[in-house]
Design a protein around this motif. Sequence first.
Motif, PDB file in Angstrom:
ATOM      1  N   ASP A 243       0.921  -1.106   0.014  1.00 60.79           N
ATOM      2  CA  ASP A 243       0.136  -0.049   0.021  1.00 60.79           C
ATOM      3  C   ASP A 243       0.850   1.272  -0.205  1.00 60.79           C
ATOM      4  OD1 ASP A 243      -2.439  -1.465  -0.008  1.00 60.79           O
ATOM      5  OD2 ASP A 243      -2.628  -1.538   2.081  1.00 60.79           O
ATOM      6  N   TYR A 244       1.967   1.218  -0.852  1.00 56.43           N
ATOM      7  CA  TYR A 244       2.696   2.416  -0.923  1.00 56.43           C
ATOM      8  C   TYR A 244       2.196   3.514  -1.670  1.00 56.43           C
ATOM      9  CZ  TYR A 244       6.545  -0.368   1.107  1.00 56.43           C
ATOM     10  OH  TYR A 244       7.264  -1.153   1.824  1.00 56.43           O
ATOM     11  N   LEU A 245       1.359   3.070  -2.515  1.00 58.06           N
ATOM     12  CA  LEU A 245       0.564   4.080  -3.691  1.00 58.06           C
ATOM     13  C   LEU A 245      -0.401   4.799  -2.940  1.00 58.06           C
ATOM     14  CD1 LEU A 245       0.343   2.167  -7.202  1.00 58.06           C
ATOM     15  CD2 LEU A 245       1.695   4.321  -6.660  1.00 58.06           C
ATOM     16  N   HIS A 246      -0.652   6.139  -3.250  1.00 66.54           N
ATOM     17  CA  HIS A 246      -1.867   6.710  -2.856  1.00 66.54           C
ATOM     18  C   HIS A 246      -3.172   5.830  -3.151  1.00 66.54           C
ATOM     19  CE1 HIS A 246      -5.111   9.835  -3.211  1.00 66.54           C
ATOM     20  NE2 HIS A 246      -4.425  10.674  -2.648  1.00 66.54           N
ATOM     21  N   HIS A 247      -4.093   5.984  -2.378  1.00 69.85           N
ATOM     22  CA  HIS A 247      -5.227   4.958  -2.517  1.00 69.85           C
ATOM     23  C   HIS A 247      -6.028   5.059  -3.580  1.00 69.85           C
ATOM     24  CE1 HIS A 247      -8.454   7.897  -1.496  1.00 69.85           C
ATOM     25  NE2 HIS A 247      -7.517   8.516  -0.904  1.00 69.85           N
ATOM     26  N   GLU A 248      -6.070   6.235  -4.260  1.00 68.38           N
ATOM     27  CA  GLU A 248      -6.808   6.570  -5.641  1.00 68.38           C
ATOM     28  C   GLU A 248      -6.256   5.896  -6.649  1.00 68.38           C
ATOM     29  OE1 GLU A 248      -9.378   9.997  -6.133  1.00 68.38           O
ATOM     30  OE2 GLU A 248      -8.386  10.835  -4.329  1.00 68.38           O
ATOM     31  N   LEU A 249      -4.771   5.797  -6.617  1.00 71.80           N
ATOM     32  CA  LEU A 249      -4.066   5.431  -7.543  1.00 71.80           C
ATOM     33  C   LEU A 249      -4.127   3.776  -7.352  1.00 71.80           C
ATOM     34  CD1 LEU A 249      -0.773   7.394  -7.841  1.00 71.80           C
ATOM     35  CD2 LEU A 249      -2.930   7.839  -9.106  1.00 71.80           C
ATOM     36  N   GLN A 250      -4.053   3.412  -6.303  1.00 70.73           N
ATOM     37  CA  GLN A 250      -4.185   1.739  -5.958  1.00 70.73           C
ATOM     38  C   GLN A 250      -5.540   1.118  -7.002  1.00 70.73           C
ATOM     39  OE1 GLN A 250      -1.616   0.605  -3.982  1.00 70.73           O
ATOM     40  NE2 GLN A 250      -2.014  -1.525  -4.029  1.00 70.73           N
ATOM     41  N   ASP A 251      -6.401   2.018  -6.552  1.00 67.22           N
ATOM     42  CA  ASP A 251      -7.769   1.570  -7.150  1.00 67.22           C
ATOM     43  C   ASP A 251      -7.702   1.308  -8.768  1.00 67.22           C
ATOM     44  OD1 ASP A 251      -8.748   1.249  -4.648  1.00 67.22           O
ATOM     45  OD2 ASP A 251      -9.885   3.354  -4.579  1.00 67.22           O
ATOM     46  N   LYS A 252      -6.613   2.087  -9.183  1.00 68.94           N
ATOM     47  CA  LYS A 252      -6.644   2.239 -10.796  1.00 68.94           C
ATOM     48  C   LYS A 252      -5.672   1.223 -11.503  1.00 68.94           C
ATOM     49  CE  LYS A 252      -8.427   6.820 -11.718  1.00 68.94           C
ATOM     50  NZ  LYS A 252      -9.447   6.382 -12.628  1.00 68.94           N
ATOM     51  N   VAL A 253      -5.103   0.466 -10.479  1.00 60.44           N
ATOM     52  CA  VAL A 253      -3.845  -0.578 -11.114  1.00 60.44           C
ATOM     53  C   VAL A 253      -4.948  -1.684 -11.686  1.00 60.44           C
ATOM     54  CG1 VAL A 253      -2.300  -2.159 -10.616  1.00 60.44           C
ATOM     55  CG2 VAL A 253      -2.213   0.007  -9.174  1.00 60.44           C
ATOM     56  N   LEU A 254      -4.518  -1.709 -12.990  1.00 65.39           N
ATOM     57  CA  LEU A 254      -5.359  -2.797 -13.943  1.00 65.39           C
ATOM     58  C   LEU A 254      -4.516  -4.129 -13.962  1.00 65.39           C
ATOM     59  CD1 LEU A 254      -5.528  -0.577 -17.286  1.00 65.39           C
ATOM     60  CD2 LEU A 254      -7.593  -1.079 -15.339  1.00 65.39           C
ATOM     61  N   GLY A 255      -3.193  -4.188 -13.750  1.00 70.07           N
ATOM     62  CA  GLY A 255      -2.651  -5.484 -13.559  1.00 70.07           C
ATOM     63  C   GLY A 255      -1.154  -5.077 -13.208  1.00 70.07           C
ATOM     64  N   LYS A 256      -0.613  -6.174 -12.873  1.00 72.55           N
ATOM     65  CA  LYS A 256       0.985  -6.307 -12.665  1.00 72.55           C
ATOM     66  C   LYS A 256       1.593  -7.404 -13.688  1.00 72.55           C
ATOM     67  CE  LYS A 256      -0.033  -9.263  -8.706  1.00 72.55           C
ATOM     68  NZ  LYS A 256       0.158  -9.368  -7.075  1.00 72.55           N
ATOM     69  N   PHE A 257       2.691  -7.163 -14.265  1.00 72.18           N
ATOM     70  CA  PHE A 257       3.546  -7.867 -15.329  1.00 72.18           C
ATOM     71  C   PHE A 257       4.747  -8.148 -15.100  1.00 72.18           C
ATOM     72  CE2 PHE A 257       0.034  -5.192 -16.696  1.00 72.18           C
ATOM     73  CZ  PHE A 257      -0.866  -6.079 -17.400  1.00 72.18           C
ATOM     74  N   ASP A 258       4.994  -9.329 -15.227  1.00 69.87           N
ATOM     75  CA  ASP A 258       6.703  -9.799 -15.177  1.00 69.87           C
ATOM     76  C   ASP A 258       7.250  -9.247 -16.358  1.00 69.87           C
ATOM     77  OD1 ASP A 258       6.519 -11.469 -12.811  1.00 69.87           O
ATOM     78  OD2 ASP A 258       5.160 -13.080 -14.032  1.00 69.87           O
ATOM     79  N   ILE A 259       8.259  -8.539 -16.088  1.00 69.98           N
ATOM     80  CA  ILE A 259       9.031  -8.018 -17.108  1.00 69.98           C
ATOM     81  C   ILE A 259      10.823  -8.143 -16.683  1.00 69.98           C
ATOM     82  CG2 ILE A 259       7.472  -6.486 -18.286  1.00 69.98           C
ATOM     83  CD1 ILE A 259       8.646  -4.031 -16.956  1.00 69.98           C
ATOM     84  N   ALA A 260      11.488  -8.168 -17.657  1.00 69.40           N
ATOM     85  CA  ALA A 260      12.915  -8.335 -17.188  1.00 69.40           C
ATOM     86  C   ALA A 260      13.636  -7.002 -16.974  1.00 69.40           C
ATOM     87  CB  ALA A 260      13.546  -9.037 -18.243  1.00 69.40           C
ATOM     88  N   TYR A 261      13.488  -6.077 -17.302  1.00 67.19           N
ATOM     89  CA  TYR A 261      14.034  -4.758 -17.378  1.00 67.19           C
ATOM     90  C   TYR A 261      13.309  -3.733 -16.738  1.00 67.19           C
ATOM     91  CZ  TYR A 261      17.035  -7.135 -20.937  1.00 67.19           C
ATOM     92  OH  TYR A 261      17.771  -7.676 -21.538  1.00 67.19           O
ATOM     93  N   THR A 262      13.796  -2.790 -15.719  1.00 72.03           N
ATOM     94  CA  THR A 262      13.299  -1.818 -15.284  1.00 72.03           C
ATOM     95  C   THR A 262      13.886  -0.459 -15.444  1.00 72.03           C
ATOM     96  OG1 THR A 262      14.663  -2.232 -13.292  1.00 72.03           O
ATOM     97  CG2 THR A 262      12.318  -3.296 -13.400  1.00 72.03           C
ATOM     98  N   ASP A 263      14.700  -0.565 -16.523  1.00 67.82           N
ATOM     99  CA  ASP A 263      15.112   0.669 -16.782  1.00 67.82           C
ATOM    100  C   ASP A 263      14.170   1.554 -17.739  1.00 67.82           C
ATOM    101  OD1 ASP A 263      15.498  -0.947 -19.161  1.00 67.82           O
ATOM    102  OD2 ASP A 263      17.406  -0.496 -19.382  1.00 67.82           O
TER     103      ASP A 263
END
Length: 418
Positions: A243-263
């Motif tokens: 719950d680090y994100l602002h609660h209104e942003l947390q509600d807008k998360v559509l999905g989480k995705f495995d990706i190799a690079y974070t740059d």
Amino acid sequence: MSSDADDGQPSEDRRKYEFRKVLDELDEFEGSGTQLVTIYIPEDKQISDVVAHVTQEHSEASNIKSKQTRTNVQDALTSIKDRLRYYDTYPPDNGIVIFSGAVNAGGGQTDMVTRVLESPPEPVQSFRYHCDSDFLTEPLEEMMSDKGLFGLIVLDRREANVGWLKGKRVEPVKSASSLVPGKQRKGGQSAQRFARLRLEAIDNFYQEVAEMANDLMVPERHNLDGILVGGPSPTKDEFLDGDYLHHELQDKVLGKFDIAYTDESGLYDIVDAAQEVLADQEVVKDKRQMEEFFEKLHTGEQATYGFDETRQNLMMGSVERLLLSEDLHHDVVAYTCPNDHDEFEIVERRHDVPEHTCTTCGEEAEPGEREDVVEHLIDIAEQRGTETKFISTDFEKGEQLMDAFGGIAGILRYETGV
């Protein structure tokens, strides 16, 4: 509704529809050989430079071996130069796109066509001159495709990047590097103390990433269509579950995705990984509109459909939102009978005007003006402060709008009995 009609400008819906109509027409044109010219002109390109370029192309076209192709290309370039005379030093906002050339008209005949599209929905990115057997419409098609604003967050324990997906364009905005120590502890530190320091560093880094995302996205939360979060498995889960994100942003998360690079490249990777979610999202707003329409239809009288009923409600100013199918490609013909009864008939675009018998008195009615049905309805909508929504047919209820309701419906402000 925030319509541009009040200041004499066509609404965004109207302009998009007009662009779409021209693009559909251009896609059907074919040239005999490479003689259809397309020019994309950005808003910061001086018109005089474009004229010079067109003049140079006209000169070089004299080397084309086929006399017919040579004549057709030079005629197209002359037509483009004539159109450019209407502009001052620079093009209007977002630039201009010009199409000109001799298109097949059947029976070995050709017709010279020239179309000018001013101020497209997005800025023309670069100057392009294109001569081929088809007009170059892809860059405009992309501008016309469904748009959205999505927040992007990619992170692991070493770095993070946040940015936007605007339409089909990824915009990297902020990045951060972490001070999280590696898993190997330095000599002299107890395992427990090292683990505690490492967890603190991870927590601090997640807070920093959330702060970056919050600063960027909270001000745009009402315009956001969703947020995508990506990274290696444990990290993105810890970040979202904590719950680090602002609660209104947390509600807008559509999905989480495995990706190799974070740059920065990870922002592009997450968009690729989320294609299915994004495709669904494009029709979500349309689905909501249609669900509301069906709800109003089933529970009361605050819905209208079909040309005649919807037009009557529009004229009364009772339509809050006009719903038009994206597949609606028809004209409307106005008829007047000898007893002055006015009626309308919807006709497919390429069909002849049919005969019409007045439904009130049975007399033969005379056809009058014929115009595009969408433009006819949007004209009235703009005058009455009615919002217009174009509905895709890529889902069941969107298909129903076209097939069962003739592609025309509306959500009413109040019951009218029509």
